[in-house]
Design an enzyme around this catalytic site. Structure first.
Site, PDB file in Angstrom:
ATOM      1  N   TYR A   1      -1.971  13.071   2.677  1.00  0.00           N
ATOM      2  CA  TYR A   1      -2.532  11.587   3.469  1.00  0.00           C
ATOM      3  C   TYR A   1      -2.007  12.436   4.060  1.00  0.00           C
ATOM      4  O   TYR A   1      -2.747  12.118   5.843  1.00  0.00           O
ATOM      5  CB  TYR A   1      -2.031  10.689   3.007  1.00  0.00           C
ATOM      6  CG  TYR A   1      -2.944  10.054   1.930  1.00  0.00           C
ATOM      7  CD1 TYR A   1      -3.840   9.925   2.556  1.00  0.00           C
ATOM      8  CD2 TYR A   1      -2.804   9.322   0.438  1.00  0.00           C
ATOM      9  CE1 TYR A   1      -5.307   9.485   2.001  1.00  0.00           C
ATOM     10  CE2 TYR A   1      -3.334   8.971  -0.454  1.00  0.00           C
ATOM     11  CZ  TYR A   1      -4.780   9.231   0.262  1.00  0.00           C
ATOM     12  OH  TYR A   1      -5.399   8.085  -0.808  1.00  0.00           O
TER      13      TYR A   1
ATOM     14  N   ASP B   1       0.749  -1.298  -0.412  1.00  0.00           N
ATOM     15  CA  ASP B   1      -0.243  -0.365   0.270  1.00  0.00           C
ATOM     16  C   ASP B   1       1.229   0.964  -0.036  1.00  0.00           C
ATOM     17  O   ASP B   1       2.164   1.088   0.535  1.00  0.00           O
ATOM     18  CB  ASP B   1      -1.265   0.066   1.195  1.00  0.00           C
ATOM     19  CG  ASP B   1      -2.137   1.202   0.978  1.00  0.00           C
ATOM     20  OD1 ASP B   1      -3.169   0.857   0.205  1.00  0.00           O
ATOM     21  OD2 ASP B   1      -1.934   2.090   0.969  1.00  0.00           O
TER      22      ASP B   1
HETATM   23  O1  CP3 Z   1      -2.674  -4.958  -7.005  1.00  0.00           O
HETATM   24  C1  CP3 Z   1      -3.022  -4.259  -6.758  1.00  0.00           C
HETATM   25  O2  CP3 Z   1      -3.125  -3.094  -7.112  1.00  0.00           O
HETATM   26  C2  CP3 Z   1      -3.287  -3.683  -5.226  1.00  0.00           C
HETATM   27  C3  CP3 Z   1      -2.051  -3.212  -4.632  1.00  0.00           C
HETATM   28  C4  CP3 Z   1      -2.091  -2.058  -3.695  1.00  0.00           C
HETATM   29  C5  CP3 Z   1      -2.486  -1.341  -2.620  1.00  0.00           C
HETATM   30  N1  CP3 Z   1      -2.756   0.269  -2.685  1.00  0.00           N
HETATM   31  C6  CP3 Z   1      -3.790  -1.979  -1.643  1.00  0.00           C
HETATM   32  C7  CP3 Z   1      -5.100  -1.803  -1.301  1.00  0.00           C
HETATM   33  C8  CP3 Z   1      -2.010  -0.522  -4.304  1.00  0.00           C
HETATM   34  C9  CP3 Z   1      -1.479  -0.125  -5.757  1.00  0.00           C
HETATM   35  C10 CP3 Z   1      -2.537   0.633  -3.531  1.00  0.00           C
HETATM   36  C11 CP3 Z   1      -2.208   2.004  -4.059  1.00  0.00           C
HETATM   37  C12 CP3 Z   1      -2.525   2.841  -2.933  1.00  0.00           C
HETATM   38  N2  CP3 Z   1      -2.813   3.237  -1.824  1.00  0.00           N
HETATM   39  C13 CP3 Z   1      -3.085   3.749  -3.759  1.00  0.00           C
HETATM   40  C14 CP3 Z   1      -3.055   4.363  -5.214  1.00  0.00           C
HETATM   41  C15 CP3 Z   1      -3.833   3.952  -5.535  1.00  0.00           C
HETATM   42  C16 CP3 Z   1      -5.058   4.694  -6.544  1.00  0.00           C
HETATM   43  O3  CP3 Z   1      -6.096   4.012  -6.584  1.00  0.00           O
HETATM   44  O4  CP3 Z   1      -4.468   5.752  -7.206  1.00  0.00           O
HETATM   45  C17 CP3 Z   1      -3.844   4.588  -2.888  1.00  0.00           C
HETATM   46  C18 CP3 Z   1      -4.215   6.414  -3.000  1.00  0.00           C
HETATM   47  C19 CP3 Z   1      -3.710   3.852  -1.377  1.00  0.00           C
HETATM   48  C20 CP3 Z   1      -3.994   4.512   0.040  1.00  0.00           C
HETATM   49  C21 CP3 Z   1      -5.223   3.490   0.065  1.00  0.00           C
HETATM   50  N3  CP3 Z   1      -5.277   2.321   0.416  1.00  0.00           N
HETATM   51  C22 CP3 Z   1      -6.922   4.324   0.612  1.00  0.00           C
HETATM   52  C23 CP3 Z   1      -6.965   5.405  -0.387  1.00  0.00           C
HETATM   53  C24 CP3 Z   1      -7.497   2.795   0.210  1.00  0.00           C
HETATM   54  C25 CP3 Z   1      -9.049   2.714   0.999  1.00  0.00           C
HETATM   55  C26 CP3 Z   1     -10.028   2.918  -0.553  1.00  0.00           C
HETATM   56  C27 CP3 Z   1     -10.846   1.615  -0.416  1.00  0.00           C
HETATM   57  O5  CP3 Z   1     -10.830   1.275  -1.527  1.00  0.00           O
HETATM   58  O6  CP3 Z   1     -11.145   1.278   0.668  1.00  0.00           O
HETATM   59  C28 CP3 Z   1      -6.494   2.053   0.766  1.00  0.00           C
HETATM   60  C29 CP3 Z   1      -7.016   0.509   1.009  1.00  0.00           C
HETATM   61  C30 CP3 Z   1      -6.250  -1.176   0.249  1.00  0.00           C
HETATM   62  N4  CP3 Z   1      -5.077  -0.276  -0.749  1.00  0.00           N
HETATM   63  C31 CP3 Z   1      -7.236  -1.709  -0.121  1.00  0.00           C
HETATM   64  C32 CP3 Z   1      -6.293  -2.202  -1.340  1.00  0.00           C
HETATM   65  C33 CP3 Z   1      -6.753  -3.811  -1.738  1.00  0.00           C
HETATM   66  C34 CP3 Z   1      -8.766  -2.001   0.033  1.00  0.00           C
HETATM   67  C35 CP3 Z   1      -9.212  -2.003   1.261  1.00  0.00           C
HETATM   68  C36 CP3 Z   1      -8.874  -3.478   1.354  1.00  0.00           C
HETATM   69  O7  CP3 Z   1      -8.710  -5.261   1.589  1.00  0.00           O
HETATM   70  O8  CP3 Z   1      -9.350  -3.665   3.489  1.00  0.00           O
END
Ligand code: CP3
Length: 374
Positions: free
Chosen positions: A177, A101
């Site tokens: 953030y 992440d």
């Molecule tokens: O295959 C992949 O791309 C997964 C790996 C990945 C995650 N986060 C896992 C994750 C990647 C590349 C990210 C990057 C990330 N994290 C970004 C940039 C990507 C983008 O979309 O612009 C950002 C802004 C974040 C910060 C973040 N992490 C947020 C805003 C959230 C919540 C999003 C939501 O929809 O709830 C996360 C959580 C997150 N990171 C999840 C995953 C699979 C979902 C939550 C979970 O599994 O509990």
């Protein structure tokens, strides 16, 4: 010089002889296809992968998530590698992005955060003052070694079959953030600090770059073929503010990562007007969101870098015939020009039908097959 260092690095892991333009292009592995496209070299067909390809829309991920928190998965290299590999194999894509992440570096900088269900990330004590910035640590990036360990496992599994993408956040998006304490609509705290305490703002971005550079280095040393830098929220900035407050430090990070011998993909959302300035970072590839047609965006960049994108992720909820039409339109717009990586304009959202994502990959392949015989 840069290109030649990338060349030698690439051939080290992916073992590819250079191919002369205009000669018959042999079938490539996904890894070779993906890295060559990042460098705007001719490929046998357009490489494809998806932002957030491992995530909640996928039942296999949901099973792992039932037993582990998001941070647990990130911090256990075996689990992170498994989630990464399962998604890439199930979709049959050309590249795998490591499961991690954006916010992981916060911990080693001294900021506590958590992911709250339905709320996204929450930073418990947001960074608001010059003193807060002074307290941030930059000497503990080695604590992030679990991501590199997961990459090493994914590399060992795929060898050169797939391109392996490491990633980190860009200084602006991570700073936002830290300062807002989570997601934001107007970035009032971030921009206030940026405008009114500009020296402190620059120190914050410099500290972030110091940690991110180390984090990226660990990932490259573990075998990542490409580093993607996510500036997801850069679209909140005017061109003037981007150029004055963000571009210089981002450029430093991009250059430093390229000097490690890998291409850089620089990605943001809502960036139509910012693209030429984002190009000034020197990134090899720019990620495009879906709001601008790919041909228009690429032309606006004088085709001077590779582009990645740009299907609207919500198109994956449509019927297969419309998905096919939109995928083929994007490939038509790319026009077979070297340097296009097929992807979405932003990440796959929860509840996206997995079979539609698999179909989209097939439509990219099918287009190549049809066009080769024309
Ligand atoms: O295959 C992949 O791309 C997964 C790996 C990945 C995650 N986060 C896992 C994750 C990647 C590349 C990210 C990057 C990330 N994290 C970004 C940039 C990507 C983008 O979309 O612009 C950002 C802004 C974040 C910060 C973040 N992490 C947020 C805003 C959230 C919540 C999003 C939501 O929809 O709830 C996360 C959580 C997150 N990171 C999840 C995953 C699979 C979902 C939550 C979970 O599994 O509990």
């Amino acid at each position: 010089m840069l290109t030649s260092s990338v060349d030698s690095m690439m051939s080290e892991r992916l073992q590819i002889p250079p191919i002369k333009t205009g000669s018959e292009i042999p079938t490539m592995t996904g890894g070779t296809r993906f890295v060559r496209a990042c460098l705007r070299r001719p490929v046998d067909r357009t490489p494809v992968w998806f932002l957030r390809q491992a995530g909640r829309y996928m039942p296999e991920y949901q099973v792992v998530r039932r037993h582990h928190s998001l941070l647990e998965i990130c911090k256990q290299p075996k689990l992170a590698a498994e989630v990464t590999i399962t998604a890439a194999e199930k979709l049959d894509v050309d590249a795998a992005i490591i499961f991690a992440d954006l916010l992981l570096p916060f911990e080693c900088m001294g900021l506590d955060f958590e992911f709250q269900a339905g709320e996204g990330p929450v930073i418990h004590k947001p960074v608001r003052t010059a003193d807060d910035i002074a307290r941030l640590r930059t000497d503990r990036a080695s604590e992030l070694g679990y991501v590199a360990e997961a990459i090493a496992r994914v590399v060992a599994h795929f060898k050169d079959r797939l391109g392996i993408i490491g990633f980190c956040g860009a200084p602006f998006t991570l700073a936002s953030y830290m300062i807002e304490g989570g997601g934001s609509r107007n970035y009032v705290h971030t921009k206030t600090l940026m405008y009114r305490e500009t020296d402190a703002w620059r120190r914050l971005l410099d500290k972030l770059v110091k940690v991110l550079r180390e984090f990226a280095r660990q990932q490259v040393e573990a075998g990542a073929d490409v580093i993607q830098i996510f500036d997801s929220w850069a679209g909140a900035l005017s061109i003037e503010d981007y150029r004055e407050y963000v571009l210089p430090t981002t450029k430093t990070l991009v250059r430093d990562v390229q000097a490690m011998g890998v291409p850089v993909i620089y990605f943001g959302v809502d960036t139509a007007s910012l693209l030429p300035s984002m190009h000034d970072t020197g990134a090899d590839v720019l990620g495009l969101d879906w709001r601008t047609p790919l041909d228009r965006a690429w032309r606006g960049l004088d085709h001077a870098c590779a582009v990645q994108g740009n299907l609207d992720p919500i198109t994956l909820f449509a019927a297969p015939e419309l998905i096919r039409r939109r995928v083929h339109q994007i490939l038509d717009q790319a026009g077979g020009r070297p340097g296009h990586i097929f992807n979405l304009g932003h990440g796959i959202v929860p509840n996206t039908p997995v079979e539609n994502v698999q179909q989209a990959v097939k439509f990219v392949r099918e287009y190549a097959a049809v066009n080769r015989h024309e």
